[in-house]
Design a protein around this motif. Structure first.
Motif, PDB file in Angstrom:
ATOM      1  N   GLU A   8      -4.619 -32.203 -53.662  1.00 33.99           N
ATOM      2  CA  GLU A   8      -5.944 -31.926 -54.224  1.00 33.99           C
ATOM      3  C   GLU A   8      -5.851 -31.731 -55.745  1.00 33.99           C
ATOM      4  O   GLU A   8      -6.632 -32.301 -56.506  1.00 33.99           O
ATOM      5  CB  GLU A   8      -6.497 -30.669 -53.554  1.00 33.99           C
ATOM      6  CG  GLU A   8      -7.936 -30.377 -53.789  1.00 33.99           C
ATOM      7  CD  GLU A   8      -8.836 -30.898 -52.674  1.00 33.99           C
ATOM      8  OE1 GLU A   8      -9.966 -31.242 -52.988  1.00 33.99           O
ATOM      9  OE2 GLU A   8      -8.398 -30.960 -51.509  1.00 33.99           O
ATOM     10  N   GLY A  40      -5.576 -34.650 -57.919  1.00 31.94           N
ATOM     11  CA  GLY A  40      -6.752 -35.512 -58.039  1.00 31.94           C
ATOM     12  C   GLY A  40      -7.058 -36.338 -56.812  1.00 31.94           C
ATOM     13  O   GLY A  40      -7.834 -37.292 -56.888  1.00 31.94           O
ATOM     14  N   ASN A  44      -8.303 -24.402 -61.259  1.00 32.12           N
ATOM     15  CA  ASN A  44      -8.195 -25.564 -60.376  1.00 32.12           C
ATOM     16  C   ASN A  44      -9.329 -25.654 -59.364  1.00 32.12           C
ATOM     17  O   ASN A  44      -9.367 -26.574 -58.559  1.00 32.12           O
ATOM     18  CB  ASN A  44      -6.876 -25.518 -59.589  1.00 32.12           C
ATOM     19  CG  ASN A  44      -5.775 -26.190 -60.349  1.00 32.12           C
ATOM     20  OD1 ASN A  44      -4.733 -25.608 -60.573  1.00 32.12           O
ATOM     21  ND2 ASN A  44      -6.013 -27.422 -60.768  1.00 32.12           N
ATOM     22  N   LEU A  51      -9.619 -23.941 -56.794  1.00 36.04           N
ATOM     23  CA  LEU A  51      -9.197 -23.619 -55.435  1.00 36.04           C
ATOM     24  C   LEU A  51      -9.901 -22.336 -54.996  1.00 36.04           C
ATOM     25  O   LEU A  51     -10.130 -22.115 -53.820  1.00 36.04           O
ATOM     26  CB  LEU A  51      -7.679 -23.444 -55.367  1.00 36.04           C
ATOM     27  CG  LEU A  51      -6.858 -24.708 -55.694  1.00 36.04           C
ATOM     28  CD1 LEU A  51      -5.374 -24.389 -55.791  1.00 36.04           C
ATOM     29  CD2 LEU A  51      -7.099 -25.801 -54.663  1.00 36.04           C
ATOM     30  N   PRO A  77     -12.107 -29.393 -56.537  1.00 33.73           N
ATOM     31  CA  PRO A  77     -10.714 -29.256 -57.002  1.00 33.73           C
ATOM     32  C   PRO A  77     -10.082 -30.582 -57.448  1.00 33.73           C
ATOM     33  O   PRO A  77      -9.400 -30.633 -58.461  1.00 33.73           O
ATOM     34  CB  PRO A  77      -9.991 -28.712 -55.771  1.00 33.73           C
ATOM     35  CG  PRO A  77     -11.036 -28.009 -54.995  1.00 33.73           C
ATOM     36  CD  PRO A  77     -12.323 -28.719 -55.262  1.00 33.73           C
ATOM     37  N   TYR A  78     -10.363 -31.666 -56.685  1.00 33.61           N
ATOM     38  CA  TYR A  78      -9.672 -32.905 -57.020  1.00 33.61           C
ATOM     39  C   TYR A  78     -10.222 -33.556 -58.286  1.00 33.61           C
ATOM     40  O   TYR A  78      -9.644 -34.500 -58.799  1.00 33.61           O
ATOM     41  CB  TYR A  78      -9.744 -33.883 -55.839  1.00 33.61           C
ATOM     42  CG  TYR A  78     -11.101 -34.471 -55.589  1.00 33.61           C
ATOM     43  CD1 TYR A  78     -11.484 -35.647 -56.225  1.00 33.61           C
ATOM     44  CD2 TYR A  78     -12.003 -33.858 -54.733  1.00 33.61           C
ATOM     45  CE1 TYR A  78     -12.748 -36.190 -56.006  1.00 33.61           C
ATOM     46  CE2 TYR A  78     -13.253 -34.383 -54.511  1.00 33.61           C
ATOM     47  CZ  TYR A  78     -13.620 -35.557 -55.152  1.00 33.61           C
ATOM     48  OH  TYR A  78     -14.861 -36.084 -54.947  1.00 33.61           O
TER      49      TYR A  78
END
Lengths: 327, 289, 257
Positions: A196, A199, C48, C50, C70-71
């Motif tokens: 995650e 990316g 991040n 999270l 997050p990504y």
């Protein structure tokens, strides 16, 4: 092309390749023996597809018998009810299965391990029951008969078709694994959090993984229905799912050659013993058990071990290849 | 009608719950999902049948002797088959239990064939009327045995030294070993108990399903689903999951569709899991970085 | 470049981060220090996405990042290494790095499946980038090794390398030298400086090794129990009474765990 040359350098690969190509001649066009190897090919496709999901992506599925059934039914329905040509019905069956796979992948985004296993288990159990009940579409208990495709009607041409499709799909799955996509799948298996942060859209990729795996399995189902000429609800049951799972573990997780070896072993064994009812199950079980106990990384580990030894022989001692101590 | 459906659902649910309890117990302690659970139960049921029919033993004697057999079977499987792979990857252990499933099925088929035979009920007799609900004496027997066993094993797991050791081994195999817990012994106990629980489920369900090598397939699947629904780590959860599935299944079969009860049951389970990804009684296992 | 504004995050009754505010400027090497359990890694996890703070805002280049998944964070230019290396341990070193490039590579599934020229070109470019990073970190000979076979120190380097792949604007390093010997620590300190000087990467660093922190930091924030207890230039922080007490407290009571 470079890769093809690299493959050709492995002299020991020549023998099986020639054997496979000459096989129909060797067995004298015997229908029985040709269908046997066709089944190996079809199971190898399913096993590679499941390995993509489970071995590489870390998502367990005991629902692949459901995908096989859907691929087979879809291809049969396209070709009999809608009159679609064979060469189009087969990939369309795969696409339909892929879409269903995407739907199955959606709960998979939230479920892990056993919870995912039970969701896919339910799928495997439900598909034959639905096929039985929905007889306007599936012919219910009687099933659907399909005509063999014109050009490939004979067992020998169909054999070459299966060999070609299996090799072609192996190549495509290999390409997928050695790309941005495959790396994302493995990353999800190894650490979802790191994936995650790097990316990778984990939910999206998980669903996509299911769709891809279902697509390939659906193609295998399509090949099956055109080979046998018939599909009925009990052709693919939960036991089929267990067998495919066993194929990839016995062959080697995250290994394509392993998937093919595992499929070959667990396809040929039952055929050799099917004269004695009950013996088949026992023999498959014993073979699975023996490999897990004595070759925990599957049949593929034999080949990996050999390759490592060959490398070590080339560079001198094994220690020089890897300067690091295992911790 | 509704009450009757629920009541018979609860009886079947008890049996699912017992089998699920065996699965969860083995999973909780040894981390293995035992796919051979149902087949071990089938084997046990066949043994009890032989004791009943060929040797003419009374029901309770055959029942208890068969359970002894189940315990020995569990012990042997743990000692000689599962122990060598105790530290192997989990998927390997899982496939080994699948291998066992195939072997037991095959062997049972070779010995006893595939023709289903009838299996006697523990207590025969006319149904009793309780309000609007009719209950057969045998169903009362099933309920009593199930509840009793659930109670016994709950107390065993929660309050005895052996139970404590099981729970410790479940937490951390190596540390438990260092603390002087004989992990192998505990694992063997667990397998023996798991096999006994499965065996009881097998013998209780056999009058309904008839006896043949495939008898446990559907039961084992639903027991697995029950265990998962309950969170897979919770003993009360396994029982609750079993009861839920038993009732749901009966309601669907009566009011929706008898042929499609399995698809609907699983659809509901998946929906429940979608809302509670760790089951009804599970705890979330968030990872830290 | 990165701003925390009164960020507060609680788990149940425990306040992990309490009213935390600080600003990292572009081009800085900024250190976040404090005793164990002070909330440093939690701070990273908030960046991040999270974790989502209950109050306050986190801004990156002026933009509130609260709306991102997050990504998506890495695509903003924020990359990160982990305290206990979260590497993909059964992948080779180079594949780990290539995975770090995930958001920057464009390959469509069709081109991948049939190995079309566009795929081969992007794969070659990705490999070149990975080799550059390996060279920079001195890991070139290990490219093909599986990560789990490497000693921990090297794994930490691979972890940093993976974060560098996308040429981030801001690099978050979580205890990069934990488990390294003094020589390796010094080497890594030099590397962090080079990242800033040669590539213009801003660095936010969590570290317990005070020699490294005092040596390379431009600015330091000290945390304890989720709160900021001091901030300033390295020598200012070193002399701060509250900071000394926080660390002494840890020496007296914290040695146990």
């Amino acid at each position: 092309m470079k890769r093809v040359k690299m493959l050709l350098q492995h002299k020991w690969l020549w023998l099986p390749a020639i054997l496979i190509l000459l096989y129909p001649v060797i067995v004298g066009g015997s229908n029985y023996y040709i269908i046997l190897i066709n089944m190996v090919g079809i199971n190898a496709i399913s096993a590679m597809a499941l390995n993509l999901l489970t071995g590489y992506g870390g998502q367990i599925s005991v629902g692949h018998s459901g995908f096989l059934a859907i691929g087979a039914y879809a291809a049969a329905i396209f070709s009999t009810k809608l009159g679609v040509a064979f060469w189009l019905a087969l990939p369309l069956g795969g696409v339909v299965t892929g879409v269903i796979g995407l739907l199955i992948g959606i709960p998979a985004v939230r479920l892990k391990g056993h919870f995912l296993a039970v969701a896919t288990l339910g799928f495997a159990v439900s598909i034959p029951l639905i096929a039985m009940k929905w007889d306007s579409l599936t012919g219910g208990f009687a099933g659907i008969s399909v005509k063999k495709p014109g050009l490939f009607a004979g067992s020998t041409p169909f054999y070459y078709l299966v060999v070609f499709v299996t090799a072609f799909l192996a190549w495509i799955i290999y390409n997928l694994i050695h790309s941005r996509l495959g790396r994302a799948f493995i990353a999800i298996r190894e650490s979802e959090i790191a994936a995650e942060v790097m990316g990778i859209n984990v939910p999206l990729y998980k669903a996509f993984m299911f769709a891809l795996s279902a697509f390939f399995t659906g193609l295998a189902g399509g090949l099956y229905v055109f080979m046998v000429g018939f599909i009925s609800p009990n052709d693919f049951t939960l036991t089929t799912s267990f067998l495919i799972l066993a194929m990839i573990v016995v062959g080697g997780l995250a290994s394509l050659p392993g998937s093919i070896l595992g499929a070959a072993l667990l396809t040929l064994l039952p055929y050799m013993t099917d004269r004695w009812i009950g013996v088949t199950n026992a023999v498959i079980g014993l073979a699975m058990g023996a490999i897990i106990l004595f070759l925990p990384h599957g049949l593929a580990s034999l080949w990996k071990r050999r390759r490592r030894q060959a490398q070590a022989a080339q560079t001198g001692e094994e220690g020089e290849v890897s300067p690091f101590v295992n911790i | 009608m509704l009450l009757q459906t629920i009541a018979s659902g609860l009886t079947i649910g008890c049996i699912y719950g017992l089998a699920a309890l065996g699965l969860v117990l083995i999973y909780k302690t040894t981390d293995v999902v035992n796919f051979a659970q149902g087949e071990m139960a089938m084997l046990t049921t066949f043994v009890s049948y032989i004791l009943l029919q060929r040797y003419g033993l009374p029901y309770y004697a055959a029942f208890l002797l068969a359970l002894l057999f189940a315990a020995v079977l569990g012990t042997v499987i743990q000692r000689f088959i599962m122990k060598p792979v105790q530290r192997a990857p989990l998927l390997n252990q899982l496939v080994l239990t699948l291998a066992l499933y195939m072997v037991i099925r095959g062997v049972a088929g070779i010995i006893w064939g595939y023709v289903p035979v009838g299996y006697p009920e523990a207590i025969s007799g006319e149904p009793l009327q309780l309000g609007q609900v009719y209950i057969k004496p045998n169903e009362i027997f099933v309920l009593c045995v199930s509840l009793l066993l659930m109670g016994v094993f709950y107390v065993l797991f929660q309050y005895t030294r052996t139970g404590l050791a099981m729970r410790a081994a479940a937490q951390d195999m190596q540390t438990s070993e260092l603390m002087g817990i004989k992990v192998t012994g505990i694992f063997t106990w667990t397998w023996a108990i798991g096999a006994v629980l499965g065996g009881v489920a097998g013998m209780l369900i056999a009058p309904i399903t008839f006896l043949d090598p495939n008898m446990m397939q559907e039961i084992a699947i639903l027991a697995f689903a029950a265990a998962v629904l309950g969170g897979f780590v919770s003993l009360p959860g396994a029982v609750a999951g079993g009861l839920c599935i038993g009732v749901l299944e009966n309601l669907i079969a009566t009011y929706v569709s008898a042929e499609l009860k399995a698809p609907f049951v699983f659809l509901l389970i998946v929906l429940i899991l979608y809302v509670r990804p760790n089951g009804l009684f599970g705890v979330s296992q968030a990872r830290k970085v | 470049m990165l701003t925390f504004e009164n960020v507060t995050l609680a788990f149940g009754g425990l306040t992990a981060i309490n009213q935390l505010s600080f600003t990292v400027r572009e081009g800085q090497i900024y250190s976040l220090i404090g005793p164990n359990g002070a909330g440093k890694t939690t701070t990273f996890n908030c960046i991040n996405r999270l974790y989502t703070p209950h109050f306050g805002h986190i801004r990156f280049q002026g933009e509130d990042i609260g709306g991102y998944k997050p990504y998506q964070i890495i695509s903003l230019g924020i990359a990160r290494s982990f305290q206990n290396v979260e590497l993909f341990s059964k992948m080779s070193v180079i594949d780990n790095l290539l995975t770090g490039l995930h958001p920057a590579i464009k390959q469509n599934p069709f081109a991948i499946a049939f190995r079309l020229p566009s795929f081969r070109k992007s794969e070659r470019a990705a490999r070149n980038r990975a080799e550059e990073v390996l060279e920079l970190l001195g890991l070139s000979q290990m490219a093909g090794e599986e990560v789990r076979n490497l000693p921990f120190g090297y794994q930490k380097m691979v972890d940093i390398g993976r974060a560098l792949m996308t040429k981030p604007k801001l690099l978050l390093l979580d205890e990069p030298v934990a488990g390294m010997n003094p020589t390796e620590t010094e080497h890594l300190g030099g590397l962090i400086r080079r990242l800033r000087e040669e590539m213009g990467i801003t660095v936010l660093l969590i570290e317990h090794d005070m020699s490294l922190v005092m040596n390379i930091s431009d600015y330091i924030t000290v945390m304890n129990f989720g709160r900021k207890i001091a901030e300033g230039l390295p020598h200012e922080v070193q002399q701060n009474q509250e900071v000394i007490e926080a660390y002494l407290g840890e020496v007296e009571t914290g040695a146990g765990h």
